[in-house]
Design an enzyme around this catalytic site. Structure first.
Site, mmCIF file in Angstrom:
data_model
loop_
_atom_site.group_PDB
_atom_site.id
_atom_site.type_symbol
_atom_site.label_atom_id
_atom_site.label_comp_id
_atom_site.label_asym_id
_atom_site.label_seq_id
_atom_site.Cartn_x
_atom_site.Cartn_y
_atom_site.Cartn_z
ATOM 1 N N CYS A 195 0.845 -1.182 0.000
ATOM 2 C CA CYS A 195 0.000 0.000 0.000
ATOM 3 C C CYS A 195 0.882 1.233 0.000
ATOM 4 O O CYS A 195 1.755 1.351 0.860
ATOM 5 C CB CYS A 195 -0.894 -0.007 1.229
ATOM 6 S SG CYS A 195 -1.983 1.405 1.342
ATOM 7 N N TRP A 196 0.642 2.140 -0.921
ATOM 8 C CA TRP A 196 1.498 3.323 -1.054
ATOM 9 C C TRP A 196 0.966 4.513 -0.267
ATOM 10 O O TRP A 196 1.583 5.563 -0.262
ATOM 11 C CB TRP A 196 1.613 3.683 -2.540
ATOM 12 C CG TRP A 196 2.815 4.460 -2.955
ATOM 13 C CD1 TRP A 196 4.075 4.372 -2.449
ATOM 14 C CD2 TRP A 196 2.876 5.419 -4.019
ATOM 15 N NE1 TRP A 196 4.923 5.212 -3.127
ATOM 16 C CE2 TRP A 196 4.203 5.870 -4.109
ATOM 17 C CE3 TRP A 196 1.933 5.942 -4.914
ATOM 18 C CZ2 TRP A 196 4.624 6.814 -5.050
ATOM 19 C CZ3 TRP A 196 2.356 6.876 -5.851
ATOM 20 C CH2 TRP A 196 3.675 7.316 -5.908
ATOM 21 N N GLU A 197 -0.193 4.343 0.374
ATOM 22 C CA GLU A 197 -0.883 5.454 1.013
ATOM 23 C C GLU A 197 -1.219 6.520 -0.018
ATOM 24 O O GLU A 197 -1.101 7.709 0.249
ATOM 25 C CB GLU A 197 -0.049 6.066 2.165
ATOM 26 C CG GLU A 197 -0.047 5.197 3.396
ATOM 27 C CD GLU A 197 0.618 5.864 4.622
ATOM 28 O OE1 GLU A 197 0.681 5.195 5.666
ATOM 29 O OE2 GLU A 197 1.048 7.032 4.530
#
Lengths: 156, 268, 619
Positions: free
Chosen positions: A42-44
């Site tokens: 998850c890269w935010e």
């Protein structure tokens, strides 16, 4: 990090599943609601958070380095062309920001090139791209260089 | 149209005593209460819910008067819950409303007919069987529409419609009760006597009710209670400024139309 | 496992990847090819895919020719300088002369560009950068692509390119699978424009748990930009030129606006300006390059790395002064919110308010990509009007495979493109691809079903591996006969980290380490035949791993080939600790033989744009 989904708010609409660039938002088989299946990918990027119509998705900073008790939440309002952020520090400090996300109605000023004038052979043979040289706003032709200005060797 | 206005329970009373039917209804109710309570105790979800509401209250920017709270709760019940507003505009909402009101009519019709009009010679006002049949039909329609086309794992994740997961327990059991109830009522009306299919669908109807109400602890049944609670809490939080830490809506005119949100969540 | 359906599509222009470059290519292709069939295939959802998913706060490549702010040659010199002399100046000039028209279109389409209140011009952040409110940058350009394309395919990962069987060295299309339906997709195309992502996650990142996700470059950039052309046998260039970034710690939040607009500066833990301390030592390494203005990015990194190694850390960005100004404070925060929200999350979690605390900086793990302060990628032809003869073979942005074009991260040698330049490069590739078709170069392409049926087996093999191998064990993740994609990825990252100049050795490597690394990568490649994928999502992760592994082999070969330390601060060759203009003022290229898997390396000349007064000539 990562995103997580609030049980009380998610109604299984699928927008997050559809938008996630990492393909990590999927549907839980016990409750048919969304969840993050791979937080370490998850890269935010907040794409899912912004896409959720019920504001059911939130972010908890990466466990490797983010202490608990913070909150960064967003409200993206396409019709108003705005994005609003509320940041809450672990110590309670709060910061709010609102920015524009568009200056024009969505899609209205994006051309359908199939309906524009066709390029002529001269334009096809030249170096110009669509809407050039006019779109450069310089009232001049597309810049070019003499091939002689390229020299092999060490130059600074 | 005879079928729609004939009370299947009073016909059933020829072989099954009304008191047995009423006991069955109480048993189903007990299952719901027991299953929900077990869920609450085991998962401590109500404890979480109230803890969370207390925590959120700390961030409230204003105090709500009891009049305001009452207005918000009423509006939530009438609009958010009554029209399933959470699902936004579109097919999912319509299917849910069909299923929700269908089930309500079906259950209310069942209880009324079982407790007030279940003797063999009962004079049932035509309204109640019509409500019962209509409710069952709506539930089958809404539920099946959801089952085949609208489930998010089918629509957005491209799972095949015949894949069954634990989350399907509730909706499948609901469709089963309504569908078997309708078929039972229809076949019973034909007075088939001892033909092999005379009692089959009654049995299936009973079994599917056991699955539906007995499965409360494992299915999404209890979410019918949790979701309204959540909706009320959400609207109260919006009103008192705590808003679940979300920023307030921007103070700007709606002039740009929709962008990404124009499209449905299916892009594969 | 039910047999996967095969879906065929035939088109004229196939754009692989729907990021900035891919949307640019798809958009422009329609203008030049009105009657052509234009398809874009995207691994995720084009509305938010690629590196610009969360948005951008600045467009880092804009000349401003209309206001006489910069000319294309100025940008070429800037990029050349930043890359220590080694760029493709023809490609750079070509991109720079067109990029303004791209940016003006974005403005017309509704992208909010900040304006300077006094001059009315786009608000400059620095010499090349202008500031935008770009949260919706990607959805806006995606819509432009959607309006041009015949069809956009989402959730399909392209794993291989197809080669023409009638004519040697010509492209015939691409194949991949849909990660929702599981269908096998065969795209027969007259031209293919690879506009996929560069490579993140090939080196071990600084955070290895959940924090793995917070890479500087998107975690879904899995190097398809490289693996696809490499596997097809295309020539690649400058793959050793990996980039290391100096950014805010943990969140890797951007520092551009801080340096340029907020005018913040760095200092070590004792409050000293440390960069000056390393001037003499750096000069011994690289000679006069340290005296260039602005100081090349890698050399600034170098000073940072040396200072930290010498015990001067942690290094901070001094923000306390700038953040007292409320306007600058807003810019400082919105800079993250519109581009790297994760940094705001990190600061909120650690109670870092830049008004009262100077936040920490760090240097990242290495990344390999082609659109930033680095230029790894495919070796492509330049534009006809300016490219020197060694750089031109018929069509702009065409690789050494006929009909295979590149744009964005895929193209090597054209640095400092960023988002606008990548979109522009997509436009250039599209025009050239259309011309290639109109010149009838794509006639008579043949693909037999043997080629794509073989590939189908290869593509779905990981699922077969898992299903069959799973029978051996009771459960869990440990199997003697297959590895999961994450297991393979962590192994790859460790190999690259320890042998190819990752953070563990402070970016240091040498020929012994590199040769050992190649051996380890070779073993990994063999083991990749045994990757096991449980479902289509894992299958996608498996192919991301395979693309990363192939990219890594190429990177390591290039790093071994270049026997000098050209970019201290990006990586060091311990056995050649000096910049060597006499022997290595050149570009490196490689070609991988698809049958043997061997890489053959070559040097290529560098051409510089020189004005009347040359400054220095060496070879």
């Amino acid at each position: 990090m990562s995103t997580f989904v609030y049980m009380t708010r998610c109604d299984g609409c699928g927008h997050c599943v559809d938008i996630c660039p990492s393909d990590i938002m999927h549907i839980d088989e016990t409750i048919r609601r969304a969840k993050n299946i791979e937080p370490n990918f998850c890269w935010e990027c907040y794409s899912c958070v912004k896409a959720c119509p019920n504001h059911a998705i939130d972010v908890r900073g990466y466990a490797d380095f983010a202490p608990m008790g913070h909150s960064v939440r967003v409200r993206r309002e396409e019709e108003k062309g705005t994005i609003s952020w509320r940041i809450k520090f672990r110590n309670g400090t709060e910061k709010n920001f609102v920015s524009p996300i568009t200056t024009k109605p969505w899609g209205k000023f994006i051309p359908k090139l199939a309906e524009k004038d066709k390029p002529n052979q001269g334009e096809i043979n030249s170096q110009i791209l669509y809407n050039e040289p006019h779109g450069l706003n310089t009232d001049k032709d597309l810049p070019t260089l003499n091939k002689d200005s390229f020299k092999k060797g060490v130059y600074y | 149209m005879n079928i729609l206005s004939s009370n299947p329970f009073s016909i059933l009373a020829e072989t099954v005593p009304p008191v047995a039917m009423q006991a069955f209804v109480f048993l189903m109710l007990a299952f719901v209460v027991f299953g929900t309570l077990l869920d609450i105790i085991h998962k401590k979800n109500v404890k979480y819910f109230f803890n969370n509401a207390k925590k959120a209250k700390k961030f409230a920017t204003r105090e709500l008067s009891s009049g305001e709270k009452f207005a918000i709760v009423s509006k939530t019940v009438a609009y958010d819950i009554g029209t399933t507003s959470e699902l936004g505009a579109g097919k999912r909402r319509i299917a849910h409303l069909l299923g929700m009101y269908g089930t309500i009519l079906f259950w209310v019709g069942s209880v009324v007919m079982v407790f007030c009009y279940s003797s063999v010679d009962a004079e049932t006002p035509r309204l109640w069987p019509m409500i019962w049949h209509a409710g069952a039909l709506m539930t089958v329609l809404g539920g099946s529409w959801f089952w085949f086309f609208l489930r998010v794992d089918v629509y957005s994740e491209a799972q095949p419609w015949y894949r069954i997961i634990k989350a399907d327990l509730f909706v499948l059991a609901l469709i089963a009760t309504s569908l078997t109830g309708l078929i039972w009522s229809y076949l019973q009306n034909l007075e088939l006597g001892d033909r092999w299919d005379d009692k089959v669908f009654l049995v299936l109807f009973v079994i599917s009710n056991f699955v539906l109400f007995g499965g409360v602890y494992w299915s999404k049944f209890a979410h019918m209670f949790y979701k309204p609670g959540a909706a009320i809490q959400k609207n109260l939080a919006e009103a008192d400024g705590s808003r679940d830490n979300l920023p307030p809506p921007a103070d700007a005119p709606e002039q740009f139309g929709l962008g990404i949100k124009r499209e449905a969540p299916k892009h594969y | 496992m039910p047999k996967n359906k095969t879906v065929f599509e035939e088109c004229d222009v196939l754009v692989v990847g729907g990021g900035m470059a891919g949307t640019g290519a798809t958009f422009e292709a329609r203008h030049w090819g009105r009657d052509l069939k234009i398809i874009c295939v995207e691994k995720a959802n084009i509305d938010r895919s690629g590196a610009v998913a969360q948005g951008l706060y600045a467009i880092n490549c804009y000349m401003g020719m209309q206001w006489g702010e910069n000319q294309p040659e100025d940008h070429v010199r800037y990029a050349r300088n930043d890359l220590m002399g080694l760029v493709r100046e023809d490609l750079g000039y070509d991109m720079a002369r067109h990029v303004d028209s791209t940016v003006h279109m974005f403005d017309e389409w509704g992208l909010p560009m900040m304006k300077n209140k006094e001059t009315g011009r786009y608000q400059r952040e620095g010499k090349w950068q202008i500031m935008i409110h770009g949260e919706s940058y990607k959805p806006i350009v995606a819509e432009a692509a959607k309006k041009s394309a015949d069809k956009i395919y989402n959730r399909i990962m392209i794993t291989h390119l197809l080669k023409d069987e009638s004519k040697q060295n010509r492209i015939a299309g691409a194949v991949g699978f849909n990660m929702r339906t599981g269908d096998y997709h065969v795209f027969k195309a007259k031209t293919v424009i690879v506009a996929a992502g560069g490579a993140s996650h090939i080196f071990k990142p600084r955070a290895v748990g959940e924090g793995m996700g917070r890479t500087w470059y998107a975690p879904w950039s899995n190097g398809s930009a490289y693996a696809l052309p490499i596997a097809a046998g295309a020539k690649m260039t400058q793959m050793e030129n990996r980039i290391v970034l100096c950014r805010f710690k943990d969140g890797y939040g951007p520092v551009g606006a801080y340096f340029l607009h907020l005018k913040t500066y760095t200092q070590n833990a004792n409050g000293e300006n440390y960069e000056k301390k390393w001037y003499e030592a750096t000069k011994k390494l690289v000679g006069e390059y340290i005296d260039h203005h602005p100081v090349p990015t890698c050399l600034r990194n170098h000073a940072f790395i040396q200072e930290v190694a010498a015990g001067g850390g942690p290094i901070h960005m001094v923000t306390k002064e700038a953040f007292q100004d409320p306007h600058l404070e807003t810019v400082g925060w919105e800079n993250f919110l519109g581009m790297t929200v994760g940094q705001a999350v990190v600061w909120a979690s650690q109670n870092i308010d830049p008004k009262y605390t100077n936040p920490e900086l760090t240097t990242s793990e290495p990344y390999v990509m082609g659109s930033h302060a680095t230029c790894s990628g495919a070796w492509v032809s330049g534009p006809e009007d300016i490219a020197p003869s060694e750089y031109f073979w018929g069509y702009n942005r065409m690789t050494t495979i006929e009909g295979l074009f590149g744009a964005g991260d895929t193209v090597g040698g054209s640095a400092h493109k960023f988002s606008s330049g990548s979109f522009t490069e997509g436009r250039l590739a599209a025009k050239a691809a259309v011309k290639y078709i109109q010149d009838k170069k794509a006639n008579g392409i043949e693909v037999t079903d043997k080629q794509y049926n073989n590939l189908k087996e290869v593509i779905y093999k990981p699922m077969e591996n898992y299903t069959v191998g799973r029978n051996e064990i009771t459960g869990g993740t440990v199997s003697p006969s297959y590895i999961s994609p994450i297991q393979g990825l962590q192994r790859l990252q460790k190999i690259m980290d320890e042998y190819c100049g990752g953070i563990t050795n402070n970016y240091m490597t040498n020929d012994n380490l590199l040769k050992k690394g190649l051996e380890q990568l070779g073993l990994l490649q063999e083991d990749l035949e045994n990757v096991g994928a449980e479902d289509y999502h894992q299958l996608m992760r498996a192919w991301e791993l395979k693309h990363r592994a192939l990219t890594s082999q190429c990177v390591t070969e290039h790093t071994l080939f270049r026997e000098e330390t050209r970019w201290p601060g990006y990586y060091y060759r311990g056995d050649h600790m000096k910049l060597d203009d006499d022997n290595w003022h050149c570009l490196t290229t490689s070609e991988r033989n698809p049958e043997t898997g061997k890489f053959s390396m070559e040097k290529q000349p560098v051409y510089h744009i020189v004005d009347e007064k040359d400054k220095k000539k060496a070879s």
